[in-house]
Design an enzyme around this catalytic site. Structure first.
Site, PDB file in Angstrom:
ATOM      1  N   SER A  60      -1.849  -3.656   5.467  1.00  7.24           N
ATOM      2  CA  SER A  60      -2.262  -4.697   4.515  1.00  7.24           C
ATOM      3  C   SER A  60      -3.496  -5.418   5.022  1.00  7.24           C
ATOM      4  O   SER A  60      -4.323  -5.899   4.238  1.00  7.24           O
ATOM      5  CB  SER A  60      -1.123  -5.697   4.286  1.00  7.24           C
ATOM      6  OG  SER A  60       0.047  -5.016   3.890  1.00  7.24           O
ATOM      7  N   GLY A  86       8.616   2.173   8.935  1.00  5.27           N
ATOM      8  CA  GLY A  86       7.499   3.087   9.172  1.00  5.27           C
ATOM      9  C   GLY A  86       7.338   3.402  10.647  1.00  5.27           C
ATOM     10  O   GLY A  86       7.494   2.526  11.498  1.00  5.27           O
ATOM     11  N   HIS A  91       0.881  -1.173   0.000  1.00  4.86           N
ATOM     12  CA  HIS A  91       0.000   0.000   0.000  1.00  4.86           C
ATOM     13  C   HIS A  91       0.915   1.218   0.000  1.00  4.86           C
ATOM     14  O   HIS A  91       2.150   1.084  -0.026  1.00  4.86           O
ATOM     15  CB  HIS A  91      -0.944  -0.053   1.200  1.00  4.86           C
ATOM     16  CG  HIS A  91      -0.254  -0.261   2.519  1.00  4.86           C
ATOM     17  ND1 HIS A  91       0.648   0.641   3.052  1.00  4.86           N
ATOM     18  CD2 HIS A  91      -0.315  -1.285   3.415  1.00  4.86           C
ATOM     19  CE1 HIS A  91       1.081   0.207   4.212  1.00  4.86           C
ATOM     20  NE2 HIS A  91       0.531  -0.978   4.457  1.00  4.86           N
ATOM     21  N   GLU A  92       0.309   2.398   0.087  1.00  4.86           N
ATOM     22  CA  GLU A  92       1.095   3.625  -0.035  1.00  4.86           C
ATOM     23  C   GLU A  92       2.104   3.809   1.115  1.00  4.86           C
ATOM     24  O   GLU A  92       3.059   4.572   0.961  1.00  4.86           O
ATOM     25  CB  GLU A  92       0.184   4.847  -0.142  1.00  4.86           C
ATOM     26  CG  GLU A  92      -0.531   4.963  -1.486  1.00  4.86           C
ATOM     27  CD  GLU A  92      -1.816   4.168  -1.598  1.00  4.86           C
ATOM     28  OE1 GLU A  92      -2.085   3.321  -0.713  1.00  4.86           O
ATOM     29  OE2 GLU A  92      -2.573   4.385  -2.560  1.00  4.86           O
ATOM     30  N   GLY A  93       1.879   3.141   2.248  1.00  4.16           N
ATOM     31  CA  GLY A  93       2.876   3.183   3.331  1.00  4.16           C
ATOM     32  C   GLY A  93       4.187   2.572   2.851  1.00  4.16           C
ATOM     33  O   GLY A  93       5.271   3.139   3.026  1.00  4.16           O
ATOM     34  N   HIS A  94       4.086   1.397   2.224  1.00  2.00           N
ATOM     35  CA  HIS A  94       5.285   0.750   1.658  1.00  2.00           C
ATOM     36  C   HIS A  94       5.884   1.609   0.544  1.00  2.00           C
ATOM     37  O   HIS A  94       7.096   1.759   0.456  1.00  2.00           O
ATOM     38  CB  HIS A  94       4.919  -0.618   1.060  1.00  2.00           C
ATOM     39  CG  HIS A  94       4.351  -1.605   2.038  1.00  2.00           C
ATOM     40  ND1 HIS A  94       3.038  -1.995   2.005  1.00  2.00           N
ATOM     41  CD2 HIS A  94       4.917  -2.275   3.063  1.00  2.00           C
ATOM     42  CE1 HIS A  94       2.816  -2.881   2.970  1.00  2.00           C
ATOM     43  NE2 HIS A  94       3.938  -3.067   3.630  1.00  2.00           N
ATOM     44  N   GLN A 125       8.339  -1.417  16.968  1.00  7.07           N
ATOM     45  CA  GLN A 125       9.251  -2.145  16.076  1.00  7.07           C
ATOM     46  C   GLN A 125      10.435  -1.255  15.676  1.00  7.07           C
ATOM     47  O   GLN A 125      11.581  -1.707  15.634  1.00  7.07           O
ATOM     48  CB  GLN A 125       8.486  -2.592  14.835  1.00  7.07           C
ATOM     49  CG  GLN A 125       9.352  -3.159  13.724  1.00  7.07           C
ATOM     50  CD  GLN A 125       8.502  -3.692  12.585  1.00  7.07           C
ATOM     51  OE1 GLN A 125       7.869  -4.722  12.734  1.00  7.07           O
ATOM     52  NE2 GLN A 125       8.480  -3.008  11.465  1.00  7.07           N
ATOM     53  N   GLN A 168       7.571 -14.301  13.089  1.00  4.83           N
ATOM     54  CA  GLN A 168       6.982 -13.196  13.844  1.00  4.83           C
ATOM     55  C   GLN A 168       5.476 -13.301  14.025  1.00  4.83           C
ATOM     56  O   GLN A 168       4.858 -12.410  14.587  1.00  4.83           O
ATOM     57  CB  GLN A 168       7.364 -11.851  13.214  1.00  4.83           C
ATOM     58  CG  GLN A 168       6.637 -11.517  11.920  1.00  4.83           C
ATOM     59  CD  GLN A 168       7.190 -10.224  11.322  1.00  4.83           C
ATOM     60  OE1 GLN A 168       8.339 -10.155  10.894  1.00  4.83           O
ATOM     61  NE2 GLN A 168       6.369  -9.178  11.320  1.00  4.83           N
TER      62      GLN A 168
HETATM   63  P1  AMP Z   1       4.820  -4.753   6.762  1.00 10.43           P
HETATM   64  O1  AMP Z   1       4.833  -5.167   5.341  1.00 10.43           O
HETATM   65  O2  AMP Z   1       3.455  -4.499   7.328  1.00 10.43           O
HETATM   66  O3  AMP Z   1       5.688  -5.601   7.646  1.00 10.43           O
HETATM   67  O4  AMP Z   1       5.485  -3.300   6.797  1.00 10.43           O
HETATM   68  C1  AMP Z   1       6.714  -3.057   6.174  1.00 10.43           C
HETATM   69  C2  AMP Z   1       7.179  -1.678   6.555  1.00 10.43           C
HETATM   70  O5  AMP Z   1       6.191  -0.730   6.171  1.00 10.43           O
HETATM   71  C3  AMP Z   1       7.393  -1.490   8.063  1.00 10.43           C
HETATM   72  O6  AMP Z   1       8.540  -0.685   8.281  1.00 10.43           O
HETATM   73  C4  AMP Z   1       6.139  -0.788   8.488  1.00 10.43           C
HETATM   74  O7  AMP Z   1       6.316   0.022   9.637  1.00 10.43           O
HETATM   75  C5  AMP Z   1       5.869   0.082   7.281  1.00 10.43           C
HETATM   76  N1  AMP Z   1       4.462   0.483   7.238  1.00 10.43           N
HETATM   77  C6  AMP Z   1       3.361  -0.311   7.341  1.00 10.43           C
HETATM   78  N2  AMP Z   1       2.239   0.428   7.287  1.00 10.43           N
HETATM   79  C7  AMP Z   1       2.633   1.724   7.149  1.00 10.43           C
HETATM   80  C8  AMP Z   1       1.941   2.966   7.022  1.00 10.43           C
HETATM   81  N3  AMP Z   1       0.618   3.035   7.030  1.00 10.43           N
HETATM   82  N4  AMP Z   1       2.691   4.083   6.883  1.00 10.43           N
HETATM   83  C9  AMP Z   1       4.036   4.031   6.864  1.00 10.43           C
HETATM   84  N5  AMP Z   1       4.743   2.895   6.967  1.00 10.43           N
HETATM   85  C10 AMP Z   1       4.050   1.759   7.108  1.00 10.43           C
END
Ligand code: AMP
Length: 294
Positions: free
Chosen positions: A181, A142, A29-32, A148, A56
């Site tokens: 996600s 993030g 998503h846009e966070g990634h 984390q 995890q």
């Molecule tokens: P994940 O795939 O959920 O393990 O997240 C991978 C990375 O993306 C981690 O560093 C998360 O903190 C970051 N992340 C997940 N969601 C967001 C978000 N909404 N905004 C910014 N970073 C995010």
């Protein structure tokens, strides 16, 4: 061109100049995408790792249903001009069940730690392997996962990994819900209920910026707004060690965890102190619907 690699060795061969790593579990998503863009700005080579890390997950059902779509993710990484998508098999990551676990004491003691036994050891072990195996100069995480981030910073220091850690703002949907996600599993009613988490945090952030330093007051405000969902905790904690705080007197974050429908959500706002003034980092909102629902 984005290269897809399956082994640490192949991935290392792709490094040119300053190399940045973005560790992920995929289903972007846009966070990634924001982490990838920040990495793209900072480094010559950008590696995105994509691995749903079984170590995890404390709940096997959560691991089983975690959303996965490699082709979709690859296309998005390509659009962000990522150089390498490292998508190891479980055998490459853990050729045999690993006997080593990286544990970061103290940082895992509160908030998510006790509620997800083994989770942070799983995260720290996987991130340590990515750092050792890929040898990045920079790594992007993030602020959405504030505990984390604290854990990774502490581990990097303690184990002298030569990696600079960058924490990036939380990206939110138009209405304030933090992107995750797992949001794809929220039904329309859950989706509305879930909004109370960020609404509560924003109300507390307004209060903090207006001068409120009493942790209990901030928790009360955030909890009151979020009373329509099954809240597990609302805690004010230090940014460096994720230790609960009674007073907002240092860089900290107000974190909330709740069950909404079938999904467990976490969110936070970070508080930084700038010349004695509290500045809340509420993250950034999208201006259109997230790619998550495409
Ligand atoms: P994940 O795939 O959920 O393990 O997240 C991978 C990375 O993306 C981690 O560093 C998360 O903190 C970051 N992340 C997940 N969601 C967001 C978000 N909404 N905004 C910014 N970073 C995010």
């Amino acid at each position: 061109m984005t290269e897809v690699t399956r082994t640490f060795f192949e991935s290392r061969l792709q490094r040119r100049g300053l190399t940045a790593l973005v560790p992920t579990m995929g289903y972007f998503h846009e966070g990634h995408l924001a982490l990838m863009a920040a990495a793209r700005q900072a480094a010559e080579t950008v590696i995105v790792s994509l691995f749903v890390n079984p170590l995890q997950f404390n709940d096997p059902a959560d691991l089983e249903r975690y959303p996965r779509d490699f082709e979709r993710d690859l296309e998005m990484a390509q659009a962000e001009k990522v150089d390498v998508v490292f998508a190891p098999s479980s055998e490459e990551m853990y050729s045999e069940p690993p006997l080593t676990r990286v544990r970061v004491a103290k940082v895992e003691d509160h908030l998510e730690g006790p509620r997800r036994p083994g989770h942070f050891a799983g995260v720290a072990t996987a991130v340590a392997k990515l750092f050792a195996g890929l040898q990045p100069d920079l790594a992007f995480f993030g602020r959405k996962d504030a505990q984390q981030l604290a854990l990774v910073r502490q581990m990097t220091k303690d184990l002298s990994f030569p990696v600079t850690i960058s924490g990036q703002p939380t990206i939110r949907e138009q209405d304030g819900l933090a992107l995750s996600s797992r949001n794809v599993f929220l039904g329309p009613e859950d989706r509305t209920a879930a909004l109370s988490l960020s609404a509560g945090l924003f109300a507390a952030a307004d209060l903090a910026e207006a001068g409120e330093r009493d942790g209990r007051r901030l928790l009360e405000v955030a909890s009151k707004v979020a009373d329509g969902v099954d809240v597990e905790y609302v805690t004010l904690a230090s940014q460096n060690h994720a230790q609960p705080l009674a007073e907002l007197d240092r860089p900290s974050f107000l974190a909330v965890a709740a069950r909404v429908g079938k999904v467990r959500l976490i969110d936070n706002v970070a508080f930084d102190l700038v010349v004695g003034q509290v500045m809340a980092d509420r993250g950034r909102r999208l201006e259109r619907e997230s790619v998550l629902y495409r």
